[in-house]
Design an enzyme around this catalytic site. Structure first.
Site, PDB file in Angstrom:
ATOM      1  N   ASN A 113       2.001  -0.142  11.707  1.00  0.00           N
ATOM      2  CA  ASN A 113       2.706  -1.761  10.987  1.00  0.00           C
ATOM      3  C   ASN A 113       4.221  -1.189  11.385  1.00  0.00           C
ATOM      4  OD1 ASN A 113       3.876  -3.232   9.487  1.00  0.00           O
ATOM      5  ND2 ASN A 113       2.631  -2.047   7.863  1.00  0.00           N
TER       6      ASN A 113
ATOM      7  N   LYS B 172       3.557   0.970  -5.759  1.00  0.00           N
ATOM      8  CA  LYS B 172       2.431   1.943  -4.969  1.00  0.00           C
ATOM      9  C   LYS B 172       3.948   2.188  -3.917  1.00  0.00           C
ATOM     10  CE  LYS B 172       0.785   0.922  -0.642  1.00  0.00           C
ATOM     11  NZ  LYS B 172      -0.533  -0.693   0.290  1.00  0.00           N
TER      12      LYS B 172
ATOM     13  N   ASN C 105       9.792   0.413   6.409  1.00  0.00           N
ATOM     14  CA  ASN C 105      10.536  -0.690   7.392  1.00  0.00           C
ATOM     15  C   ASN C 105      11.523  -1.426   6.499  1.00  0.00           C
ATOM     16  OD1 ASN C 105       8.469   0.137   9.674  1.00  0.00           O
ATOM     17  ND2 ASN C 105       6.932  -1.184   8.212  1.00  0.00           N
ATOM     18  N   THR C 106      11.656  -1.437   5.213  1.00  0.00           N
ATOM     19  CA  THR C 106      12.911  -2.200   4.169  1.00  0.00           C
ATOM     20  C   THR C 106      13.999  -1.208   4.305  1.00  0.00           C
ATOM     21  OG1 THR C 106      10.814  -3.928   3.418  1.00  0.00           O
ATOM     22  CG2 THR C 106      13.796  -3.380   2.520  1.00  0.00           C
TER      23      THR C 106
ATOM     24  N   PHE D  58       8.124  -6.247   6.235  1.00  0.00           N
ATOM     25  CA  PHE D  58       8.024  -7.456   5.651  1.00  0.00           C
ATOM     26  C   PHE D  58       8.205  -8.960   5.245  1.00  0.00           C
ATOM     27  CE2 PHE D  58       9.172  -4.686   1.351  1.00  0.00           C
ATOM     28  CZ  PHE D  58       7.978  -3.776   0.829  1.00  0.00           C
TER      29      PHE D  58
ATOM     30  N   SER E 120       7.712   1.378   1.360  1.00  0.00           N
ATOM     31  CA  SER E 120       7.713   0.952   3.232  1.00  0.00           C
ATOM     32  C   SER E 120       8.981   1.077   3.588  1.00  0.00           C
ATOM     33  CB  SER E 120       7.221  -0.628   3.243  1.00  0.00           C
ATOM     34  OG  SER E 120       7.891  -1.104   4.464  1.00  0.00           O
TER      35      SER E 120
ATOM     36  N   ASN F 258      -3.302  10.159  -2.134  1.00  0.00           N
ATOM     37  CA  ASN F 258      -4.429  11.296  -2.661  1.00  0.00           C
ATOM     38  C   ASN F 258      -3.540  12.187  -3.633  1.00  0.00           C
ATOM     39  OD1 ASN F 258      -6.498  12.255  -1.863  1.00  0.00           O
ATOM     40  ND2 ASN F 258      -6.682  12.768   0.397  1.00  0.00           N
TER      41      ASN F 258
HETATM   42  C1  LIG Z   1       0.408  -4.308   9.591  1.00  0.00           C
HETATM   43  C2  LIG Z   1      -0.589  -3.459   8.400  1.00  0.00           C
HETATM   44  C3  LIG Z   1       0.635  -4.599   8.096  1.00  0.00           C
HETATM   45  C4  LIG Z   1       1.303  -4.074   6.198  1.00  0.00           C
HETATM   46  N1  LIG Z   1       1.923  -4.388   5.253  1.00  0.00           N
HETATM   47  C5  LIG Z   1       1.819  -4.378   4.323  1.00  0.00           C
HETATM   48  C6  LIG Z   1       2.995  -5.143   2.916  1.00  0.00           C
HETATM   49  O1  LIG Z   1       3.385  -5.413   3.308  1.00  0.00           O
HETATM   50  N2  LIG Z   1       3.403  -3.790   1.884  1.00  0.00           N
HETATM   51  C7  LIG Z   1       2.717  -2.979   1.530  1.00  0.00           C
HETATM   52  O2  LIG Z   1       2.234  -2.170   0.680  1.00  0.00           O
HETATM   53  N3  LIG Z   1       1.215  -2.463   2.556  1.00  0.00           N
HETATM   54  C8  LIG Z   1       1.253  -2.757   3.469  1.00  0.00           C
HETATM   55  N4  LIG Z   1       0.551  -2.299   4.746  1.00  0.00           N
HETATM   56  C9  LIG Z   1       0.294  -1.284   4.156  1.00  0.00           C
HETATM   57  C10 LIG Z   1      -1.591  -1.248   3.712  1.00  0.00           C
HETATM   58  O3  LIG Z   1      -1.426  -1.888   2.533  1.00  0.00           O
HETATM   59  C11 LIG Z   1      -1.910   0.195   3.931  1.00  0.00           C
HETATM   60  O4  LIG Z   1      -1.323   1.241   2.793  1.00  0.00           O
HETATM   61  C12 LIG Z   1      -1.853   0.668   4.921  1.00  0.00           C
HETATM   62  O5  LIG Z   1      -2.382   0.614   6.140  1.00  0.00           O
HETATM   63  C13 LIG Z   1      -3.219   2.516   4.587  1.00  0.00           C
HETATM   64  O6  LIG Z   1      -4.748   1.964   4.421  1.00  0.00           O
HETATM   65  P1  LIG Z   1      -5.170   1.997   5.868  1.00  0.00           P
HETATM   66  O7  LIG Z   1      -4.889   3.214   6.160  1.00  0.00           O
HETATM   67  O8  LIG Z   1      -7.061   1.467   5.198  1.00  0.00           O
HETATM   68  O9  LIG Z   1      -5.081   0.663   7.113  1.00  0.00           O
HETATM   69  C14 LIG Z   1       0.016  -2.797   5.901  1.00  0.00           C
HETATM   70  C15 LIG Z   1      -0.227  -2.067   6.915  1.00  0.00           C
HETATM   71  C16 LIG Z   1      -0.070  -2.822   7.867  1.00  0.00           C
HETATM   72  C17 LIG Z   1      -1.147  -2.161   9.398  1.00  0.00           C
END
Ligand SMILES: Cc1cc2nc3c(=O)[nH]c(=O)nc-3n(C[C@H](O)[C@H](O)[C@H](O)COP(=O)(O)O)c2cc1C
Length: 483
Positions: A253, A382, A342-343, A257, A340, A411
């Site tokens: 991803n 987070k 990405n920001t 945002f 994140s 973890n």
């Molecule tokens: C497409 C996508 C968009 C996401 N957008 C956000 C977000 O806007 N804010 C955030 O805190 N985490 C975001 N995440 C991260 C997820 O909340 C999560 O922390 C991460 O995917 C790990 O969990 P998983 O292994 O169960 O996918 C995003 C993840 C994905 C795949």
């Protein structure tokens, strides 16, 4: 006699065979249908032929005529030639003069196969209906969740972001299964003075703009985190920005945002909040006397609101404060998301001093608002999954010093509630996180691949793990590996 020109148009129309005035219908019990029953319609005008089936004609019919047709076809299908059939000649001759004069006629042999087929189909329908109505609701609910798996290969064919959009829209409009089975009691737990019926939540990023909270909670998640929400609306990174790594069961991803902004999200959550309050007021159930609040502000499940910052904003803490001011009233817990990649610059906020300054400002903003007796929502941070040991120690020190309510983290163990997130796709994965110190667990990718069916499956497996190892509750198992 009524002038046909003054007759009111009949309200209903059915497709039927040509009327008795045009053709004689096949006889019933030896009588001509034209002779022993009133005509289906009283219009002198010949009805137009059916558009596609010229043998049929559209005939306007009154509701009583419709009822007569149904009665007759049922009689034909069920009783003709059967051992329970009524004596046609006497019954009919008593009610119709034509029948009386015509007298009983021979019943023409009815195709046996047709009768058997009709009987079998009706029998099947009755048996099926009876089975569904007596099959316990839990079983039926289980089938529906399993049934949704049929859609997964279809979703896999679509572009990842389009598939995601489709899923959010479906959940927003209630086109998703609804969990009617109560969660196993071993999964229930209390965190921040609130009761969770299970510890499995949906991570942020799926419902970024709080469009589908009700549908998602209704699917059986113990909690749902919406966001990340930025103060101003922003597009995020150019598409494509979500990629599936199917062989690894992973998703990349780099959304950056994309958000509709706090105002739009506040409106949505506000509307939902109002609806919930109305339901509570009109509900006859008296409020629980228990000190622990059942469910949350969005319904029986708990709602987290994850706050982000705008890409171009210079003052990160001002962005988070705006988020708190606008959205905290609707949240059961709030998250400052600094995880994140990405920001630009976001992760720098995880440094010891920056984090301290940020958390202090956000906590102050939340605490200076007016709160009802259940107080302000807990505040969590987070953090990224790939921090160094030193970073983690710094964050842990800040979290404890400032009495942060929790961390969302990949973890570790901790003295404050942790939400374990990342790589959970089974009950066993969730269980491992719980034993490692997580009180709650979130997932995203497993839901994206597995669909709704993943929720009951993770919960059932987690309950099995707990019971297998002799834990009476989730709480008992939290951090078990480090005791
Ligand atoms: C497409 C996508 C968009 C996401 N957008 C956000 C977000 O806007 N804010 C955030 O805190 N985490 C975001 N995440 C991260 C997820 O909340 C999560 O922390 C991460 O995917 C790990 O969990 P998983 O292994 O169960 O996918 C995003 C993840 C994905 C795949």
């Amino acid at each position: 006699m009524v002038d046909p020109r003054h007759q009111q148009p009949q309200p209903q129309a059915l497709f039927s065979l040509p009327t008795p005035t045009q053709t004689r219908r096949p006889s019933i019990h030896g009588h001509s249908a034209a002779a022993d029953s009133p005509p289906f319609h009283s219009r002198a005008v010949r009805p137009p032929p059916h558009r596609f089936l010229p043998g049929l004609r559209v005939v306007p019919m009154s509701s009583s005529a419709v009822a007569r047709v149904w009665r007759r076809s049922l009689h034909d299908g069920l009783l003709r030639g059967s051992p329970w059939r009524v004596a046609p000649a006497t019954a009919r001759s008593a009610s119709t003069a034509a029948g009386a004069t015509a007298g009983p006629k021979k019943v023409p042999p009815h195709p046996r196969k047709g009768r058997l087929l009709t009987g079998a189909m009706i029998g099947l329908a009755i048996a099926g209906g009876a089975y569904v109505s007596t099959a316990d609701e839990a079983k039926f609910c289980g089938w529906i969740f399993k049934f949704t798996q049929l859609g997964n290969p279809l979703f896999a064919l679509l572009d990842a972001e389009f598939a995601h959009r489709l899923a959010v829209t479906a959940a927003a409009h209630g086109f998703v299964p609804r969990e009617k089975r109560p969660d196993p009691s071993v999964l229930g737990l209390e965190v921040w003075g609130r009761k969770f019926t299970n510890p499995i939540g949906l991570a942020a990023g799926f419902d970024k703009n709080a469009e589908a909270v009700e549908g998602l909670l209704g699917m059986g998640f113990g909690f749902v985190e919406v966001g990340s929400v930025t103060p101003l609306p922003q597009e995020g990174n150019p598409k494509p920005r979500i990629f599936r790594l199917r062989d690894h069961g992973a998703v990349i991803n780099r959304c950056g945002f994309n958000s509709e902004g706090i105002v739009v999200v506040a409106k949505r959550l506000g509307a939902q909040h109002g609806k919930r309050k109305m339901e509570e007021t009109s509900s006859s159930v008296s409020p629980s006397t228990n000190d622990v609040k059942q469910g949350g502000k969005a319904g029986p499940g708990i709602l987290g609101v994850n706050l982000g910052k705008n890409k171009t904003s210079e003052d990160a803490s001002a962005d988070y404060v705006q988020g708190v001011h606008t959205l905290s009233q609707y949240a059961d817990y709030l998250v400052i998301n600094i995880s994140s990649p990405n920001t630009p610059g976001l992760r720098k906020l995880q440094g010891r001093q920056q984090l301290k300054d940020l958390v202090k400002k956000v906590q102050a903003a939340r605490d200076e608002m007016q709160w009802a007796e259940d107080g302000p929502p807990p505040l969590l941070v987070k953090i990224a999954p790939d921090l160094s040991k030193q970073d983690l120690e710094d964050i842990a020190a800040v979290a404890l010093a400032l009495k942060l309510d929790g961390l969302i983290i990949s973890n570790t163990t901790g003295k404050i509630p942790l939400i374990g997130c990342g790589g959970v796709s089974s009950g066993e994965d969730a269980y491992k996180k719980i034993r490692s110190g997580a009180t709650l667990v979130q997932l995203y990718t497993a839901f994206a691949y597995g669909g709704p069916a993943i929720i009951p499956s993770v919960k059932a497996e987690l309950a099995e793990c707990l019971e297998r190892d002799g834990f009476k509750s989730v709480q008992e198992a939290v951090g078990a590996d480090f005791r």
